[in-house]
Scaffold this motif. Structure first.
Motif, PDB file in Angstrom:
ATOM      1  N   ARG A   1       1.787  27.342  70.211  1.00 40.84           N
ATOM      2  CA  ARG A   1       1.245  28.675  70.544  1.00 40.84           C
ATOM      3  C   ARG A   1       0.954  29.461  69.272  1.00 40.84           C
ATOM      4  NH1 ARG A   1       5.364  28.639  74.473  1.00 40.84           N
ATOM      5  NH2 ARG A   1       6.650  29.923  73.103  1.00 40.84           N
ATOM      6  N   SER A   2       1.833  29.363  68.312  1.00 40.07           N
ATOM      7  CA  SER A   2       1.644  30.082  67.049  1.00 40.07           C
ATOM      8  C   SER A   2       0.403  29.579  66.326  1.00 40.07           C
ATOM      9  CB  SER A   2       2.888  29.905  66.168  1.00 40.07           C
ATOM     10  OG  SER A   2       2.714  30.535  64.944  1.00 40.07           O
ATOM     11  N   GLN A   3       0.224  28.251  66.292  1.00 39.01           N
ATOM     12  CA  GLN A   3      -0.956  27.680  65.643  1.00 39.01           C
ATOM     13  C   GLN A   3      -2.232  28.095  66.373  1.00 39.01           C
ATOM     14  OE1 GLN A   3      -0.151  23.496  65.560  1.00 39.01           O
ATOM     15  NE2 GLN A   3       1.076  23.614  63.695  1.00 39.01           N
ATOM     16  N   GLU A   4      -2.199  28.092  67.694  1.00 39.32           N
ATOM     17  CA  GLU A   4      -3.362  28.497  68.484  1.00 39.32           C
ATOM     18  C   GLU A   4      -3.707  29.958  68.215  1.00 39.32           C
ATOM     19  OE1 GLU A   4      -6.607  28.332  70.800  1.00 39.32           O
ATOM     20  OE2 GLU A   4      -5.357  26.618  70.246  1.00 39.32           O
ATOM     21  N   HIS A   5      -2.699  30.801  68.150  1.00 40.16           N
ATOM     22  CA  HIS A   5      -2.924  32.218  67.866  1.00 40.16           C
ATOM     23  C   HIS A   5      -3.498  32.392  66.460  1.00 40.16           C
ATOM     24  CE1 HIS A   5      -2.464  36.500  68.341  1.00 40.16           C
ATOM     25  NE2 HIS A   5      -1.732  36.577  67.251  1.00 40.16           N
ATOM     26  N   THR A   6      -2.989  31.624  65.505  1.00 41.11           N
ATOM     27  CA  THR A   6      -3.506  31.695  64.135  1.00 41.11           C
ATOM     28  C   THR A   6      -4.972  31.276  64.109  1.00 41.11           C
ATOM     29  OG1 THR A   6      -1.313  31.232  63.225  1.00 41.11           O
ATOM     30  CG2 THR A   6      -3.193  30.841  61.775  1.00 41.11           C
ATOM     31  N   ARG A   7      -5.308  30.177  64.827  1.00 44.19           N
ATOM     32  CA  ARG A   7      -6.707  29.746  64.895  1.00 44.19           C
ATOM     33  C   ARG A   7      -7.590  30.819  65.513  1.00 44.19           C
ATOM     34  NH1 ARG A   7      -5.689  25.238  68.021  1.00 44.19           N
ATOM     35  NH2 ARG A   7      -3.985  24.371  66.856  1.00 44.19           N
ATOM     36  N   PHE A   8      -7.111  31.446  66.583  1.00 46.04           N
ATOM     37  CA  PHE A   8      -7.861  32.517  67.235  1.00 46.04           C
ATOM     38  C   PHE A   8      -8.115  33.658  66.249  1.00 46.04           C
ATOM     39  CE2 PHE A   8      -7.538  36.696  69.265  1.00 46.04           C
ATOM     40  CZ  PHE A   8      -8.676  36.670  70.059  1.00 46.04           C
ATOM     41  N   LEU A   9      -7.072  34.047  65.521  1.00 47.47           N
ATOM     42  CA  LEU A   9      -7.227  35.154  64.566  1.00 47.47           C
ATOM     43  C   LEU A   9      -8.173  34.784  63.429  1.00 47.47           C
ATOM     44  CD1 LEU A   9      -3.563  36.484  64.359  1.00 47.47           C
ATOM     45  CD2 LEU A   9      -5.490  37.519  65.545  1.00 47.47           C
ATOM     46  N   GLU A  10      -8.113  33.532  62.958  1.00 50.01           N
ATOM     47  CA  GLU A  10      -9.027  33.100  61.898  1.00 50.01           C
ATOM     48  C   GLU A  10     -10.480  33.140  62.377  1.00 50.01           C
ATOM     49  OE1 GLU A  10      -7.416  29.285  60.899  1.00 50.01           O
ATOM     50  OE2 GLU A  10      -6.007  30.119  59.434  1.00 50.01           O
ATOM     51  N   GLU A  11     -10.708  32.691  63.616  1.00 52.01           N
ATOM     52  CA  GLU A  11     -12.065  32.746  64.180  1.00 52.01           C
ATOM     53  C   GLU A  11     -12.533  34.190  64.322  1.00 52.01           C
ATOM     54  OE1 GLU A  11     -11.923  30.594  67.848  1.00 52.01           O
ATOM     55  OE2 GLU A  11     -11.634  28.654  66.852  1.00 52.01           O
ATOM     56  N   LYS A  12     -11.628  35.066  64.753  1.00 50.43           N
ATOM     57  CA  LYS A  12     -11.963  36.487  64.911  1.00 50.43           C
ATOM     58  C   LYS A  12     -12.310  37.103  63.557  1.00 50.43           C
ATOM     59  CE  LYS A  12     -12.112  40.121  67.620  1.00 50.43           C
ATOM     60  NZ  LYS A  12     -13.085  40.244  68.685  1.00 50.43           N
ATOM     61  N   VAL A  13     -11.555  36.758  62.526  1.00 53.73           N
ATOM     62  CA  VAL A  13     -11.837  37.266  61.175  1.00 53.73           C
ATOM     63  C   VAL A  13     -13.228  36.818  60.738  1.00 53.73           C
ATOM     64  CG1 VAL A  13     -11.192  36.996  58.733  1.00 53.73           C
ATOM     65  CG2 VAL A  13      -9.441  37.525  60.420  1.00 53.73           C
ATOM     66  N   GLU A  14     -13.546  35.526  60.961  1.00 53.22           N
ATOM     67  CA  GLU A  14     -14.861  35.013  60.578  1.00 53.22           C
ATOM     68  C   GLU A  14     -15.975  35.739  61.335  1.00 53.22           C
ATOM     69  OE1 GLU A  14     -17.586  32.940  58.456  1.00 53.22           O
ATOM     70  OE2 GLU A  14     -15.419  32.990  58.130  1.00 53.22           O
ATOM     71  N   GLN A  15     -15.757  35.936  62.630  1.00 56.36           N
ATOM     72  CA  GLN A  15     -16.745  36.643  63.447  1.00 56.36           C
ATOM     73  C   GLN A  15     -16.939  38.068  62.932  1.00 56.36           C
ATOM     74  OE1 GLN A  15     -15.506  37.132  67.492  1.00 56.36           O
ATOM     75  NE2 GLN A  15     -17.216  38.456  68.007  1.00 56.36           N
ATOM     76  N   LEU A  16     -15.867  38.767  62.632  1.00 54.19           N
ATOM     77  CA  LEU A  16     -15.966  40.146  62.155  1.00 54.19           C
ATOM     78  C   LEU A  16     -16.609  40.218  60.766  1.00 54.19           C
ATOM     79  CD1 LEU A  16     -12.558  41.554  63.436  1.00 54.19           C
ATOM     80  CD2 LEU A  16     -14.844  42.071  64.313  1.00 54.19           C
ATOM     81  N   ARG A  17     -16.339  39.213  59.923  1.00 58.44           N
ATOM     82  CA  ARG A  17     -16.989  39.185  58.602  1.00 58.44           C
ATOM     83  C   ARG A  17     -18.502  39.024  58.751  1.00 58.44           C
ATOM     84  NH1 ARG A  17     -12.596  35.543  55.343  1.00 58.44           N
ATOM     85  NH2 ARG A  17     -11.275  37.286  54.729  1.00 58.44           N
ATOM     86  N   ASN A  18     -18.896  38.124  59.659  1.00 62.61           N
ATOM     87  CA  ASN A  18     -20.339  37.925  59.895  1.00 62.61           C
ATOM     88  C   ASN A  18     -20.977  39.200  60.448  1.00 62.61           C
ATOM     89  OD1 ASN A  18     -20.197  35.284  59.017  1.00 62.61           O
ATOM     90  ND2 ASN A  18     -19.929  34.449  61.078  1.00 62.61           N
ATOM     91  N   GLU A  19     -20.296  39.812  61.389  1.00 63.95           N
ATOM     92  CA  GLU A  19     -20.812  41.059  61.966  1.00 63.95           C
ATOM     93  C   GLU A  19     -20.903  42.146  60.904  1.00 63.95           C
ATOM     94  OE1 GLU A  19     -19.705  44.259  65.501  1.00 63.95           O
ATOM     95  OE2 GLU A  19     -18.543  42.404  65.318  1.00 63.95           O
ATOM     96  N   ASN A  20     -19.903  42.225  60.049  1.00 62.14           N
ATOM     97  CA  ASN A  20     -19.895  43.226  58.978  1.00 62.14           C
ATOM     98  C   ASN A  20     -21.056  42.989  58.009  1.00 62.14           C
ATOM     99  OD1 ASN A  20     -18.848  45.448  57.569  1.00 62.14           O
ATOM    100  ND2 ASN A  20     -17.639  44.141  56.233  1.00 62.14           N
ATOM    101  N   ALA A  21     -21.296  41.721  57.655  1.00 60.28           N
ATOM    102  CA  ALA A  21     -22.406  41.408  56.752  1.00 60.28           C
ATOM    103  C   ALA A  21     -23.740  41.793  57.385  1.00 60.28           C
ATOM    104  CB  ALA A  21     -22.387  39.922  56.412  1.00 60.28           C
TER     105      ALA A  21
END
Length: 117
Positions: free
Chosen positions: A66-86
């Motif tokens: 569960r912890s790894q899945e949550h970490t993956r989710f957060l990493e994907e969210k960070v990438e999505q937000l970085r793209n949106e910010n750019a």
């Protein structure tokens, strides 16, 4: 006067008839007749301990997953937000450039109107 008997002698004398010899297990006297029950209790306690250890390992593995899945989710969210910010920064710079050109274009348009009238 009563003669002093050792604990072992007392227990052997008090043994149920026909039980036979006295056995010592974990410093506790156990008659052969009750030995199986105590061994069963010990085995049951050990089995319960092993079962709890296995349950704990499974629970820990699930928790790590569960912890790894949550970490993956957060990493994907960070990438999505970085793209949106750019993208938003790019749009903002385009809007800023358009806003800078607006007064120049207004002057050009007003000049054309003045010339045509």
């Amino acid at each position: 006067m009563l003669e002093k008997r050792s604990r072992m002698q007392v227990l052997a004398a008090d043994a149920p008839s026909g039980s036979g010899e006295l056995l010592i297990m974990n410093d506790l006297p156990v008659y052969k007749r009750g030995r199986n029950k105590i061994q069963e209790a010990i085995e049951e306690a050990e089995q319960k301990k092993r079962k709890n250890e296995i349950k704990n390992r499974i629970s820990a593995a699930k928790s790590r997953a569960r912890s790894q899945e949550h970490t993956r989710f957060l990493e994907e969210k960070v990438e999505q937000l970085r793209n949106e910010n750019a993208l938003l920064k790019k749009l903002l710079s385009l809007e800023a450039a358009a806003a800078e050109r607006l007064p120049e274009e207004r002057e050009v348009m007003q000049g054309k109107k003045a010339n045509s009238v």
